[in-house]
Enzyme design. Structure first.
Site, PDB file in Angstrom:
ATOM      1  CE  LYS A 117      -5.609   7.534   1.488  1.00 60.07           C
ATOM      2  NZ  LYS A 117      -4.684   6.976   0.347  1.00 60.07           N
ATOM      3  CE  LYS A 160      -8.380   7.953  -2.235  1.00 63.59           C
ATOM      4  NZ  LYS A 160      -7.903   8.965  -3.265  1.00 63.59           N
ATOM      5  N   GLY A 166      -1.282   1.862   0.497  1.00 62.08           N
ATOM      6  CA  GLY A 166      -0.912   0.628  -0.227  1.00 62.08           C
ATOM      7  C   GLY A 166      -2.031   0.083  -0.822  1.00 62.08           C
ATOM      8  N   GLY A 167      -2.966   0.937  -1.347  1.00 61.27           N
ATOM      9  CA  GLY A 167      -4.125   0.487  -2.264  1.00 61.27           C
ATOM     10  C   GLY A 167      -5.248  -0.282  -1.616  1.00 61.27           C
ATOM     11  CD  GLU A 202     -10.724  11.281  -3.492  1.00 64.70           C
ATOM     12  OE1 GLU A 202     -10.325  10.728  -4.587  1.00 64.70           O
ATOM     13  OE2 GLU A 202      -9.796  11.941  -2.844  1.00 64.70           O
ATOM     14  CE  LYS A 203     -17.198  12.598 -11.775  1.00 66.33           C
ATOM     15  NZ  LYS A 203     -18.492  11.762 -12.045  1.00 66.33           N
ATOM     16  CD  GLU A 277       0.534   8.763  -4.228  1.00 67.13           C
ATOM     17  OE1 GLU A 277       1.454   7.681  -4.093  1.00 67.13           O
ATOM     18  OE2 GLU A 277      -0.486   8.303  -3.844  1.00 67.13           O
ATOM     19  CD  GLU A 290      -1.683   8.634  -0.681  1.00 68.94           C
ATOM     20  OE1 GLU A 290      -1.858   8.473   0.575  1.00 68.94           O
ATOM     21  OE2 GLU A 290      -1.412   7.778  -1.158  1.00 68.94           O
ATOM     22  NE  ARG A 294       4.576   5.511   2.666  1.00 73.37           N
ATOM     23  CZ  ARG A 294       4.695   4.929   1.344  1.00 73.37           C
ATOM     24  NH1 ARG A 294       5.914   4.803   0.680  1.00 73.37           N
ATOM     25  NH2 ARG A 294       3.515   4.817   0.925  1.00 73.37           N
TER      26      ARG A 294
HETATM   27  P1  ADP Z   1      -2.900   4.816  -1.270  1.00 78.63           P
HETATM   28  O1  ADP Z   1      -2.815   5.548  -0.175  1.00 78.63           O
HETATM   29  O2  ADP Z   1      -3.617   3.296  -1.014  1.00 78.63           O
HETATM   30  O3  ADP Z   1      -2.009   4.749  -2.068  1.00 78.63           O
HETATM   31  P2  ADP Z   1      -4.614   6.591  -3.112  1.00 78.63           P
HETATM   32  O4  ADP Z   1      -5.416   7.805  -2.329  1.00 78.63           O
HETATM   33  O5  ADP Z   1      -2.960   7.197  -3.417  1.00 78.63           O
HETATM   34  O6  ADP Z   1      -4.277   5.513  -1.860  1.00 78.63           O
HETATM   35  O7  ADP Z   1      -4.951   6.041  -4.198  1.00 78.63           O
HETATM   36  C1  ADP Z   1      -4.518   4.660  -4.953  1.00 78.63           C
HETATM   37  C2  ADP Z   1      -4.776   4.748  -6.110  1.00 78.63           C
HETATM   38  O8  ADP Z   1      -6.197   4.648  -6.400  1.00 78.63           O
HETATM   39  C3  ADP Z   1      -4.247   5.684  -7.275  1.00 78.63           C
HETATM   40  O9  ADP Z   1      -2.869   5.655  -7.510  1.00 78.63           O
HETATM   41  C4  ADP Z   1      -5.350   5.565  -8.278  1.00 78.63           C
HETATM   42  O10 ADP Z   1      -5.079   4.750  -9.147  1.00 78.63           O
HETATM   43  C5  ADP Z   1      -6.740   5.308  -7.594  1.00 78.63           C
HETATM   44  N1  ADP Z   1      -7.492   6.372  -7.251  1.00 78.63           N
HETATM   45  C6  ADP Z   1      -7.605   6.933  -6.000  1.00 78.63           C
HETATM   46  N2  ADP Z   1      -8.551   8.094  -6.010  1.00 78.63           N
HETATM   47  C7  ADP Z   1      -9.260   7.913  -7.033  1.00 78.63           C
HETATM   48  C8  ADP Z   1     -10.178   8.794  -7.865  1.00 78.63           C
HETATM   49  N3  ADP Z   1     -10.606   9.915  -6.946  1.00 78.63           N
HETATM   50  N4  ADP Z   1     -10.505   8.448  -9.044  1.00 78.63           N
HETATM   51  C9  ADP Z   1      -9.632   7.498  -9.492  1.00 78.63           C
HETATM   52  N5  ADP Z   1      -8.753   6.817  -9.301  1.00 78.63           N
HETATM   53  C10 ADP Z   1      -8.432   7.011  -7.960  1.00 78.63           C
HETATM   54  P1  ADP Z   2       4.399   3.548  -2.603  1.00 75.93           P
HETATM   55  O1  ADP Z   2       3.473   4.408  -2.265  1.00 75.93           O
HETATM   56  O2  ADP Z   2       5.734   3.799  -2.050  1.00 75.93           O
HETATM   57  O3  ADP Z   2       4.509   3.174  -3.898  1.00 75.93           O
HETATM   58  P2  ADP Z   2       2.805   1.208  -1.693  1.00 75.93           P
HETATM   59  O4  ADP Z   2       1.641   2.121  -1.547  1.00 75.93           O
HETATM   60  O5  ADP Z   2       3.070   0.151  -2.719  1.00 75.93           O
HETATM   61  O6  ADP Z   2       3.960   2.363  -1.842  1.00 75.93           O
HETATM   62  O7  ADP Z   2       2.926   0.915  -0.316  1.00 75.93           O
HETATM   63  C1  ADP Z   2       4.510   0.519   0.214  1.00 75.93           C
HETATM   64  C2  ADP Z   2       4.437  -0.659   1.433  1.00 75.93           C
HETATM   65  O8  ADP Z   2       3.843   0.185   2.479  1.00 75.93           O
HETATM   66  C3  ADP Z   2       3.558  -1.711   1.008  1.00 75.93           C
HETATM   67  O9  ADP Z   2       4.173  -2.622   1.713  1.00 75.93           O
HETATM   68  C4  ADP Z   2       2.246  -1.346   1.365  1.00 75.93           C
HETATM   69  O10 ADP Z   2       1.319  -2.452   1.960  1.00 75.93           O
HETATM   70  C5  ADP Z   2       2.489  -0.497   2.870  1.00 75.93           C
HETATM   71  N1  ADP Z   2       1.752   0.488   3.211  1.00 75.93           N
HETATM   72  C6  ADP Z   2       1.550   1.745   2.663  1.00 75.93           C
HETATM   73  N2  ADP Z   2       0.957   2.596   3.315  1.00 75.93           N
HETATM   74  C7  ADP Z   2       0.426   1.696   4.091  1.00 75.93           C
HETATM   75  C8  ADP Z   2      -0.324   2.191   5.458  1.00 75.93           C
HETATM   76  N3  ADP Z   2      -1.016   3.347   5.563  1.00 75.93           N
HETATM   77  N4  ADP Z   2      -0.482   1.227   6.322  1.00 75.93           N
HETATM   78  C9  ADP Z   2       0.235  -0.066   6.257  1.00 75.93           C
HETATM   79  N5  ADP Z   2       0.896  -0.215   5.194  1.00 75.93           N
HETATM   80  C10 ADP Z   2       0.994   0.596   4.191  1.00 75.93           C
HETATM   81 MG    MG Z   3      -1.293   6.775  -3.129  1.00 75.44          MG
END
Ligand code: ADP
Ligand code: ADP
Ligand code: MG
Length: 481
Positions: A117, A160, A166-167, A202-203, A277, A290, A294
């Site tokens: 990221k 982060k 996956g949150g 990040e902020k 996103e 990000e 996929r």
């Molecule tokens: P992941 O790779 O786990 O999906 P993301 O970077 O997409 O991680 O962030 C997952 C979620 O976390 C976002 O959908 C949002 O709700 C929250 N989030 C991430 N970064 C920020 C931010 N800078 N400020 C507020 N919420 C955030």
């Molecule tokens: P989407 O971004 O498609 O909404 P999710 O963030 O819910 O997907 O993740 C989809 C699936 O992939 C989940 O099972 C999550 O645990 C897994 N996943 C997503 N990113 C990663 C990662 N970087 N490493 C391992 N598992 C991941």
């Molecule tokens: Mg995400």
């Protein structure tokens, strides 16, 4: 154009089933993989061929060398990685490329760049794409220096994992006293889940909407977007309900973010299907968050409003097809909503609740789609993501889509294990959701009300849980003062 005859699916569960169906629609043979405890999963039963890949529940799905070996041995010309597992592992994509097997996704080099990221943020910023203010990786800095960064950005901040997904590997920090602990636990989680403890800051954008654009590009530089999805209904940064298009944003804003999403994809030379996103704040300012390189869990809502089969497109593009769609061909119709039904016990803090399913009756009816790998008497294994089924609704308006979602959830029957169906029904009943008026804080701020409205036949300790949630919310609010 290369004719693909056989695709090996390096995944399991509902997405493997979805890909096998697309293969069948294209008259392409499908090959499933399964680890020993996963042999009863539907994808194994419906594929043309299936191969066992080890005794460990998870490791087999991550065994790059063995997967390539099987693909070669069964003469698969392509590999589809699905989501999760190896889907964003550039070494896997590279191993396919090096073995002359088509990897259904972007080039390994693109996966490598977007998989971090931090690198992705830098690349986007240098191409004029707005990013959330933040830092480089923090690992070589001491706590005092990190405190200075946080002061400069201004609390709240968010830590982060650079390789996160996956949150997971995310910590929100409201004040300096919490920084050290959050940093430690964020790094630990990052190391456990992603094998890499690189983190950045990040902020923290307070109460934003999560808006993402579906990208479709071929191998010849043609890139379009298939509109956006709103994924703001999240619990602990994990999506629960996704909607396309995003309710309540203006056509002008949609166009502006859409153009930015395409610019972001072009900046990395993106090919195939991907998602950019963004966070959208109260002032309609938006920031790149990000890029997911996929197919996404929530891709069906985009399929429903655009009529484009994303998996079919992935396969054709990987085979060298020129994109026959232009941006002006994409005319979204109506609204689609996806609800993720998971095997979780809402009353025990959403802990996974695997086990043997008794009755299974998915909701049916006009414009109701269910993507799933479960069936009557299927034993949900404890080793994987708790997703059981994706319920996808299509309607002409958002209001009607919500009504249909509520109705379909009420008809949906899964017995003998705990599921999130009653909790999802409670979401559909809230005023804010029905009006399309919500942001990423929705679940957290409405948790008490949602639990009160969650009708569950096995509500052993409902009162206790609600009291505990109320106390926790109070504590959180106080700590933010
Ligand atoms: P992941 O790779 O786990 O999906 P993301 O970077 O997409 O991680 O962030 C997952 C979620 O976390 C976002 O959908 C949002 O709700 C929250 N989030 C991430 N970064 C920020 C931010 N800078 N400020 C507020 N919420 C955030
Ligand atoms: P989407 O971004 O498609 O909404 P999710 O963030 O819910 O997907 O993740 C989809 C699936 O992939 C989940 O099972 C999550 O645990 C897994 N996943 C997503 N990113 C990663 C990662 N970087 N490493 C391992 N598992 C991941
Ligand atoms: Mg995400």
């Amino acid at each position: 154009m290369i004719q693909i005859h056989k695709i090996l699916i390096a995944n399991r569960g509902e997405i493997a089933v979805r890909i096998i169906r697309a293969c069948r629609d294209l008259h392409i043979k499908s090959v499933a993989l399964f680890t020993e405890p996963d042999g009863d999963c539907l994808h194994v039963k419906i594929a043309d061929e299936a191969y066992r890949i080890g005794t460990d529940a998870i490791r087999g799905y991550l065994d790059i060398a063995r997967i390539i070996e099987i693909a070669k041995a069964c003469s698969a010309d392509a590999v589809h990685p699905g989501y999760g597992f190896l889907s964003e592992n550039y070494e896997f994509a590279k191993a396919c490329e090096d073995s002359g097997i088509i990897f259904i996704g972007p080039r390994s080099e693109v996966i490598r760049k977007m998989g971090n990221k931090n690198i992705a943020r830098k690349l986007m910023a240098s191409n004029g794409i707005p990013i959330v203010p933040g830092t480089e990786k923090l690992n070589s800095y001491g706590l005092d220096e990190i405190k200075v960064f946080a002061e400069k950005i201004g609390y709240p901040v968010i830590l982060k994992a650079s390789g996160g997904g996956g949150g997971r590997g995310i910590r929100v920090v409201y004040k300096q006293e919490e920084l050290e602990n959050a940093l430690d636990s964020c790094k630990r989680e990052a190391l456990t889940f992603f094998g890499n403890d690189e983190v950045f800051m990040e902020k923290y954008v307070v109460s934003p909407r999560h808006i993402e654009f579906q990208i479709l590009g071929d191998n010849y530089g043609n890139i379009i977007h298939l509109c956006e999805r709103d994924c703001s209904i999240q619990r602990r940064h994990q999506k629960i309900i996704e909607i396309a298009p995003c309710p309540g944003i203006s056509e002008h804003l949609r166009k502006t973010i859409g153009v930015t999403a395409i610019a972001a994809a072009k900046a990395v030379g993106y090919t195939n299907v991907g998602t950019v996103e963004f966070l959208l704040d109260d002032y309609n300012r938006f920031y790149f968050m990000e890029m997911n390189t996929r197919i996404q869990v929530e891709h069906p809502v985009t399929e429903e409003i655009t009529g484009v089969d994303l998996i079919v497109r992935q396969i054709r593009i990987a085979g060298g097809e020129i994109l026959d769609l232009e941006q002006s061909d994409i005319k979204p119709r109506g609204f689609a909503i996806e609800a993720r039904i998971t095997a979780e016990n809402v009353w025990k803090n959403f802990i996974p609740s695997p086990g043997k399913i008794g009755e299974y009756y998915p909701a049916l009816g006009p414009s109701v789609r269910v993507d799933s790998h479960i069936y009557k008497d299927y034993k949900v294994p404890p080793f994987y993501d708790s997703l059981l089924a994706k319920l996808i609704i299509k309607a002409t308006s958002f209001d009607l889509a919500v009504n249909k979602l509520e109705r379909a959830l009420k008809e949906f029957i899964i017995t003998d294990i705990r599921t999130t169906i009653p909790f999802l029904i409670a979401i559909t009943k809230t005023r804010e959701f029905r009006r399309g008026y919500f942001d990423t804080s929705f679940i957290e701020t409405h948790m008490k009300e949602l639990l009160e409205n969650t009708e569950d036949r096995h509500q052993d300790n409902k009162e206790e849980v609600i009291a505990a949630i109320a106390a926790t919310l109070k504590k959180i609010r106080e700590s933010r003062k």
